[in-house]
Design an enzyme around this catalytic site. Sequence first.
Site, PDB file in Angstrom:
ATOM      1  NE  ARG A  58     -13.914   7.683   1.294  1.00 22.98           N
ATOM      2  CZ  ARG A  58     -14.870   6.765   1.499  1.00 22.98           C
ATOM      3  NH1 ARG A  58     -14.593   5.479   1.481  1.00 22.98           N
ATOM      4  NH2 ARG A  58     -16.111   7.131   1.735  1.00 22.98           N
ATOM      5  CE1 TYR A 110      11.234  13.009   6.220  1.00 19.93           C
ATOM      6  CE2 TYR A 110       9.217  11.743   6.456  1.00 19.93           C
ATOM      7  CZ  TYR A 110       9.868  12.952   6.318  1.00 19.93           C
ATOM      8  OH  TYR A 110       9.129  14.107   6.266  1.00 19.93           O
ATOM      9  CG  ASP A 182      10.877   4.345   2.646  1.00 24.33           C
ATOM     10  OD1 ASP A 182      11.063   4.586   1.434  1.00 24.33           O
ATOM     11  OD2 ASP A 182      10.469   5.198   3.452  1.00 24.33           O
ATOM     12  CE  LYS A 207      10.851  13.171  -0.250  1.00 22.93           C
ATOM     13  NZ  LYS A 207       9.549  13.202   0.338  1.00 22.93           N
TER      14      LYS A 207
HETATM   15  C1  LIG Z   1      12.639   7.771   2.788  1.00 24.07           C
HETATM   16  C2  LIG Z   1      11.350   8.513   2.989  1.00 24.07           C
HETATM   17  N1  LIG Z   1      10.225   7.824   3.267  1.00 24.07           N
HETATM   18  C3  LIG Z   1       9.045   8.455   3.463  1.00 24.07           C
HETATM   19  C4  LIG Z   1       8.941   9.821   3.390  1.00 24.07           C
HETATM   20  C5  LIG Z   1       7.613  10.492   3.631  1.00 24.07           C
HETATM   21  O1  LIG Z   1       7.032  10.862   2.422  1.00 24.07           O
HETATM   22  P1  LIG Z   1       6.035  12.110   2.242  1.00 24.07           P
HETATM   23  O2  LIG Z   1       6.820  13.346   2.511  1.00 24.07           O
HETATM   24  O3  LIG Z   1       5.594  11.972   0.815  1.00 24.07           O
HETATM   25  O4  LIG Z   1       4.917  11.935   3.196  1.00 24.07           O
HETATM   26  C6  LIG Z   1      10.072  10.579   3.083  1.00 24.07           C
HETATM   27  C7  LIG Z   1       9.981  12.048   2.997  1.00 24.07           C
HETATM   28  O5  LIG Z   1      10.966  12.749   2.905  1.00 24.07           O
HETATM   29  C8  LIG Z   1      11.314   9.916   2.869  1.00 24.07           C
HETATM   30  O6  LIG Z   1      12.438  10.578   2.592  1.00 24.07           O
END
Ligand SMILES: Cc1ncc(COP(=O)(O)O)c(C=O)c1O
Length: 391
Positions: A58, A110, A182, A207
């Site tokens: 971990r 998101y 982000d 992604k």
């Molecule tokens: C811009 C963005 N940030 C964060 C996330 C969250 O990521 P995860 O689905 O890997 O938890 C997403 C998910 O679609 C996203 O589009």
Amino acid sequence: MASRHPAIRTGKAGFATKAIHAGQVPDPATGAVMQPIYQVSTYRQPGLGAGWKYDYARTINPTRGALERNLAALEGGLEARCFASGMSAIAAVMNLLKSGDHVVVSRNVYGGTYRLFEGLLRQFGLLFTWVDTSDLSAIEAAIRPATKMLYVETPTNPVLGLTDLAAAGRIARKHKLRLVVDNTFMSPYFQQPIALGADIVVHSTTKYLNGHSDSVGGCVVTTRPEDAQRIGWLQNTVGAILSPMDSFLVLRGIKTLPVRMERHDASGRKIAAWLDGRRKIAAVHYPGLKSHPQHALAKRQMSGFGGMIAFELGSLANAKKFLGRLELCALAESLGGVETLISHPASMTHGAIPKAERKRIGVTDGLVRISAGLEDVDDLIADLKQALAAV
Ligand SMILES: Cc1ncc(COP(=O)(O)O)c(C=O)c1O
């Protein structure tokens, strides 16, 4: 063991060279050129108190470590830490704050980020003000004595609004806030938030970084030693780590990130231009279009426009008809994979946001989002065309 290549050791190598080599060395035991998957939970130590670096998986895992060094190099950060999902990476960043701290946040993020902030973290005494961060005066106006963080998604998911990162960085420094970005939509290939003034970058590695729709993960890239130390501590303490297999998959995906992003971008531009000319489509949101209100900023702060496009079909009924007819493009959550994915944000990715708030940020019932994949773009456009005929 450090890389033998001086340009990688000093960080001067080009992006594609770093994507393939940074943080990695041939396996000392075998010379394997790919980072081995250390599928292990613990390590035999040579002796009590011998100071062995590897104690428990971990806390430390060589496969994850290689990915973390690679991501730190690509984003130009001090350290990166990988988590079990994008959401757990974002949650770790928010754990830098304490009850009573205030965050100014892009009003369009998101849907899962909105749910985490409003549905969970508010309950622990964190305070959020949602603003249109494309408006710098709105950011300034929202800052209070308790503000500790400016949290920005750019371009935003799903309406592709932009925030001027250099200007946001100046505001953050003036008020002694951490600027958190982000960078999931652009990836470090097209956007370098740290170079523009961000203190922390987060990603859903699910992604573009992974790029093949076969792994869920996230990462946090830090620039300040105290944040690096604390995020590492949180990774170990909360324990939402990225698995060795997922670390391998993301590391492998990153090796082709530059070529994939070029193709996502080329197809994104062509699809957006095609959509823009359709009578049945009321609006197309794509930073590469001249009609995008921040097209000039997009050209300045990103080195490509990417493969994410949103467009307006006017009603839920139209969106349903269109999505129901697609044959090649898949109706699915997520983005950034080799295959083209199409979603309906209001009922899917952004369903956690109350309807009135969705309306305010432009996530209407008729909005459809495309993640342009790597198929032949003419095949994609042909599929969109036949589906649009149903509307
Ligand atoms: C811009 C963005 N940030 C964060 C996330 C969250 O990521 P995860 O689905 O890997 O938890 C997403 C998910 O679609 C996203 O589009």
